[in-house]
Motif scaffolding. Structure first.
Motif, PDB file in Angstrom:
ATOM      1  N   UNK A  97       0.829  -1.213   0.000  1.00 30.48           N
ATOM      2  CA  UNK A  97       0.000   0.000   0.000  1.00 30.48           C
ATOM      3  C   UNK A  97       0.860   1.257   0.000  1.00 30.48           C
ATOM      4  N   UNK A  98       1.903   1.272   0.801  1.00 23.04           N
ATOM      5  CA  UNK A  98       2.801   2.423   0.877  1.00 23.04           C
ATOM      6  C   UNK A  98       3.520   2.625  -0.450  1.00 23.04           C
ATOM      7  N   UNK A  99       4.028   1.540  -1.025  1.00 26.50           N
ATOM      8  CA  UNK A  99       4.721   1.634  -2.313  1.00 26.50           C
ATOM      9  C   UNK A  99       3.826   2.267  -3.373  1.00 26.50           C
ATOM     10  N   UNK A 100       2.619   1.779  -3.501  1.00 25.86           N
ATOM     11  CA  UNK A 100       1.688   2.323  -4.498  1.00 25.86           C
ATOM     12  C   UNK A 100       1.433   3.805  -4.259  1.00 25.86           C
ATOM     13  N   UNK A 101       1.189   4.163  -3.026  1.00 23.42           N
ATOM     14  CA  UNK A 101       0.894   5.549  -2.663  1.00 23.42           C
ATOM     15  C   UNK A 101       2.073   6.474  -2.982  1.00 23.42           C
ATOM     16  N   UNK A 102       3.259   6.074  -2.603  1.00 24.22           N
ATOM     17  CA  UNK A 102       4.444   6.915  -2.798  1.00 24.22           C
ATOM     18  C   UNK A 102       4.828   7.003  -4.274  1.00 24.22           C
ATOM     19  N   UNK A 103       4.792   5.893  -4.978  1.00 26.49           N
ATOM     20  CA  UNK A 103       5.141   5.912  -6.412  1.00 26.49           C
ATOM     21  C   UNK A 103       4.153   6.784  -7.181  1.00 26.49           C
ATOM     22  N   UNK A 104       2.883   6.669  -6.874  1.00 30.39           N
ATOM     23  CA  UNK A 104       1.873   7.507  -7.530  1.00 30.39           C
ATOM     24  C   UNK A 104       2.151   8.991  -7.240  1.00 30.39           C
ATOM     25  N   UNK A 105       2.489   9.296  -6.001  1.00 24.46           N
ATOM     26  CA  UNK A 105       2.773  10.678  -5.587  1.00 24.46           C
ATOM     27  C   UNK A 105       3.989  11.235  -6.331  1.00 24.46           C
ATOM     28  N   UNK A 106       5.099  10.523  -6.300  1.00 31.91           N
ATOM     29  CA  UNK A 106       6.313  11.087  -6.912  1.00 31.91           C
ATOM     30  C   UNK A 106       6.256  11.090  -8.426  1.00 31.91           C
ATOM     31  N   UNK A 107       5.494  10.174  -9.021  1.00 37.97           N
ATOM     32  CA  UNK A 107       5.417  10.163 -10.487  1.00 37.97           C
ATOM     33  C   UNK A 107       4.636  11.366 -11.015  1.00 37.97           C
ATOM     34  N   UNK A 108       3.864  12.014 -10.164  1.00 34.03           N
ATOM     35  CA  UNK A 108       3.113  13.207 -10.567  1.00 34.03           C
ATOM     36  C   UNK A 108       3.735  14.504 -10.055  1.00 34.03           C
ATOM     37  N   UNK A 109       4.852  14.396  -9.373  1.00 35.89           N
ATOM     38  CA  UNK A 109       5.502  15.561  -8.773  1.00 35.89           C
ATOM     39  C   UNK A 109       6.394  16.273  -9.792  1.00 35.89           C
ATOM     40  N   UNK A 110       6.416  17.590  -9.745  1.00 33.98           N
ATOM     41  CA  UNK A 110       7.302  18.380 -10.605  1.00 33.98           C
ATOM     42  C   UNK A 110       8.400  19.002  -9.759  1.00 33.98           C
ATOM     43  N   UNK A 111       9.472  19.413 -10.406  1.00 36.71           N
ATOM     44  CA  UNK A 111      10.558  20.067  -9.686  1.00 36.71           C
ATOM     45  C   UNK A 111      10.069  21.320  -8.956  1.00 36.71           C
ATOM     46  N   UNK A 112       9.208  22.079  -9.584  1.00 37.24           N
ATOM     47  CA  UNK A 112       8.676  23.299  -8.971  1.00 37.24           C
ATOM     48  C   UNK A 112       7.935  22.978  -7.665  1.00 37.24           C
TER      49      UNK A 112
END
Length: 173
Positions: A97-112
């Motif tokens: 559950x944590x892996x899915x949540x974190x990967x989804x979060x960082x894959x949508x994150x921008x440098x800004x």
């Protein structure tokens, strides 16, 4: 490895870190699962590490944060004894559950967005991510030390350059 943006680097290193977390947990022999280290069972050290990753990686002040179903008050605190014991299956499911949540979060994150502050949080996203890498580093070292001391076996790590294993692999170096 993509190194065109900071978030590309964070994503790659997070995936590597999560792989190593899974491998280290898999390396804990059954006889050590409930063994006490620093007054707490090994599994509780693992749960503490995972719960922190779950809560603090994205936004520790998120009013909508959902505790995992296995959680009870004090279970994540290494200074509080609890009666509840967690199984490998419960820890494994929580890690997924944590892996899915974190990967989804960082894959949508921008440098800004790294220098922006999550809602109601006093820390920017980059601070939260680095703080969790620091926390993870400390607890992974402790758990690896428990394993090495009790078994003489060293859990495999990926480092910066090793490929992710596919299929069956030796979980020790």
């Amino acid at each position: 490895m993509e190194q065109n943006t900071l978030t590309d680097i964070i994503e790659e290193q997070t995936k590597r870190a999560l792989w190593e977390v899974r491998n280290v947990i898999d390396c804990v022999p059954n006889k050590l699962w409930n063994k006490t280290y620093c007054d707490m069972p090994c599994w509780k050290h693992i749960y503490h590490m995972l719960h922190s990753l779950d809560l603090w990686f994205i936004n520790p002040r998120d009013k909508d944060f959902q505790e995992p179903i296995i959680h009870e008050n004090g279970l994540n605190n290494l200074d509080v004894f609890t009666e509840k014991n967690l199984t490998r299956v419960e820890i494994e499911y929580y890690l997924i559950c944590i892996e899915k949540k974190i990967i989804r979060y960082i894959s949508n994150l921008t440098d800004k967005q790294l220098l922006e502050y999550p809602l109601d949080c006093e820390y920017c996203r980059f601070t939260l991510i680095l703080a969790q890498f620091r926390h993870l580093h400390s607890h992974m070292g402790m758990i690896m030390g428990f394993i090495i001391d009790d078994t003489g076996l060293w859990p495999k790590v990926l480092g910066l350059e090793n490929s992710f294993p596919s299929g069956k692999y030796d979980k020790y170096l």
